[in-house]
Write a protein that holds these residues in place. Structure first.
Motif, mmCIF file in Angstrom:
data_model
loop_
_atom_site.group_PDB
_atom_site.id
_atom_site.type_symbol
_atom_site.label_atom_id
_atom_site.label_comp_id
_atom_site.label_asym_id
_atom_site.label_seq_id
_atom_site.Cartn_x
_atom_site.Cartn_y
_atom_site.Cartn_z
ATOM 1 N N GLY A 9 0.791 -1.227 0.000
ATOM 2 C CA GLY A 9 0.000 0.000 0.000
ATOM 3 C C GLY A 9 0.820 1.273 0.000
ATOM 4 N N ALA A 10 2.143 1.152 0.000
ATOM 5 C CA ALA A 10 2.979 2.358 0.035
ATOM 6 C C ALA A 10 3.000 3.082 -1.307
ATOM 7 N N GLY A 11 2.667 2.379 -2.395
ATOM 8 C CA GLY A 11 2.654 2.994 -3.718
ATOM 9 C C GLY A 11 3.863 2.664 -4.558
ATOM 10 N N LYS A 12 4.532 1.555 -4.269
ATOM 11 C CA LYS A 12 5.757 1.184 -4.993
ATOM 12 C C LYS A 12 5.503 1.003 -6.481
ATOM 13 N N THR A 13 4.457 0.256 -6.831
ATOM 14 C CA THR A 13 4.189 -0.047 -8.238
ATOM 15 C C THR A 13 3.831 1.214 -9.019
ATOM 16 N N SER A 14 3.034 2.084 -8.435
ATOM 17 C CA SER A 14 2.661 3.329 -9.104
ATOM 18 C C SER A 14 3.883 4.213 -9.332
ATOM 19 N N VAL A 15 4.764 4.283 -8.344
ATOM 20 C CA VAL A 15 5.984 5.078 -8.477
ATOM 21 C C VAL A 15 6.868 4.513 -9.585
ATOM 22 N N LEU A 16 7.035 3.181 -9.604
ATOM 23 C CA LEU A 16 7.875 2.562 -10.625
ATOM 24 C C LEU A 16 7.317 2.789 -12.022
ATOM 25 N N PRO A 28 -2.383 -4.902 -4.912
ATOM 26 C CA PRO A 28 -1.072 -5.140 -4.296
ATOM 27 C C PRO A 28 -0.218 -6.060 -5.148
ATOM 28 N N THR A 29 1.086 -5.845 -5.110
ATOM 29 C CA THR A 29 2.013 -6.698 -5.838
ATOM 30 C C THR A 29 2.151 -8.027 -5.109
ATOM 31 N N GLU A 30 1.849 -9.110 -5.799
ATOM 32 C CA GLU A 30 1.918 -10.446 -5.196
ATOM 33 C C GLU A 30 3.078 -11.225 -5.802
ATOM 34 N N GLY A 31 4.226 -10.642 -5.836
ATOM 35 C CA GLY A 31 5.392 -11.290 -6.417
ATOM 36 C C GLY A 31 6.405 -10.235 -6.799
ATOM 37 N N PHE A 32 6.734 -10.141 -8.081
ATOM 38 C CA PHE A 32 7.748 -9.224 -8.579
ATOM 39 C C PHE A 32 7.176 -8.262 -9.605
ATOM 40 N N ASN A 33 7.745 -7.062 -9.647
ATOM 41 C CA ASN A 33 7.650 -6.182 -10.803
ATOM 42 C C ASN A 33 9.072 -5.866 -11.221
ATOM 43 N N ALA A 34 9.431 -6.141 -12.457
ATOM 44 C CA ALA A 34 10.761 -5.846 -12.970
ATOM 45 C C ALA A 34 10.655 -4.721 -13.983
ATOM 46 N N VAL A 35 11.394 -3.660 -13.754
ATOM 47 C CA VAL A 35 11.344 -2.478 -14.612
ATOM 48 C C VAL A 35 12.755 -2.140 -15.065
ATOM 49 N N CYS A 36 12.904 -1.850 -16.338
ATOM 50 C CA CYS A 36 14.216 -1.511 -16.892
ATOM 51 C C CYS A 36 14.156 -0.130 -17.539
ATOM 52 N N ILE A 37 15.110 0.718 -17.185
ATOM 53 C CA ILE A 37 15.204 2.053 -17.766
ATOM 54 C C ILE A 37 16.628 2.258 -18.257
#
Length: 241
Positions: free
Chosen positions: A82-89, A103-112
């Motif tokens: 609920g902190a907003g990690k996915t939205s920030v990423l 809520p993220t139930e595992g991983f989100n992988a982001v590449c920049i």
């Protein structure tokens, strides 16, 4: 608590903010069989939660990049659910706002990719059943980004405890704390967050950053604080490689 500074604070060594984002890829990964529901079983029976081997393969080198440069290392993104990690990423990767409610139930992988380097972000969900795995990824990272909900006063002591447990084994790991949801009524400003998380107790040897952030309405361009965050991360990664 009291304080008025809401946007940016740097604790420790100063780092210049430069650079621009040239390329971004968003991926999500989850295998429900990898994460057992509820509390984790005893350590000797605990299966290892692994990020897919392809997590870093979606990050092609930008045009003209030096192919002899070392491969990028991951940036770990953690924080309570609920902190907003996915939205920030998502905002950092796409330059557009898209709020995430699930809520993220595992991983989100982001590449920049920037002109200088590649940044591979790995977010792990913040629910209690997933926090057990957080420490397993610390040895392979060059930066820890820790996201807190500035308006969730009741859970800040839990966020503090987990953060201190994470970094106690590494006195030099750089830490960037994002005091997120600064736009909400009642949100603590970053001076209050600094006090609530006892950031001054995390040691003088590490680079420590505290930035106030928020994710605006869907479809809008990201806030200036997130742009500054992205550029600072790029500079830190470039300096470390």
């Amino acid at each position: 608590m009291a304080g008025s500074l809401r946007h940016f604070a740097l604790v420790g060594t100063a780092v210049a903010v430069t650079g621009g984002v040239a390329y971004a890829v968003w991926r999500s990964y989850f295998n429900p069989q990898e994460v057992p529901p509820g509390p984790p079983p005893p350590p000797q029976q605990q299966p290892l939660l692994r990020a897919p081997e392809s997590a870093g393969l979606g990050c092609p080198a930008p045009p003209g990049a030096d192919q002899d440069k070392p491969a990028s290392k991951q940036i770990l993104v953690l924080g309570l659910d609920g902190a907003g990690k996915t939205s920030v990423l998502h905002s950092l990767a796409t330059n557009q706002v898209k709020r995430s409610t699930a809520p993220t139930e595992g991983f989100n992988a982001v590449c920049i990719s920037t002109e200088e380097t590649k940044m591979e972000f790995l977010e792990i969900g913040g629910s209690e059943s997933l926090r057990y795995y957080w420490k397993r990824y610390l040895p392979r990272i060059l930066l820890l980004i820790y996201v807190v909900d500035s308006a969730d006063h009741a859970r800040l002591p839990v966020a503090k405890k987990l953060l201190h447990q994470l970094v106690q084994s590494s006195s030099t790991l750089p830490v960037m704390v994002l005091a997120n949801k600064q736009d909400l009524e009642g949100a603590y400003c970053i001076t209050d967050i600094h006090e609530a998380l006892a950031l001054s107790e995390l040691g003088d040897e590490r680079k420590m950053f505290l930035i106030g952030t928020h994710v605006a309405e869907d479809g809008f361009e990201i806030s200036s604080s997130l742009k500054d965050t992205r550029e600072l991360i790029a500079q830190l990664v470039s300096d470390a490689l």
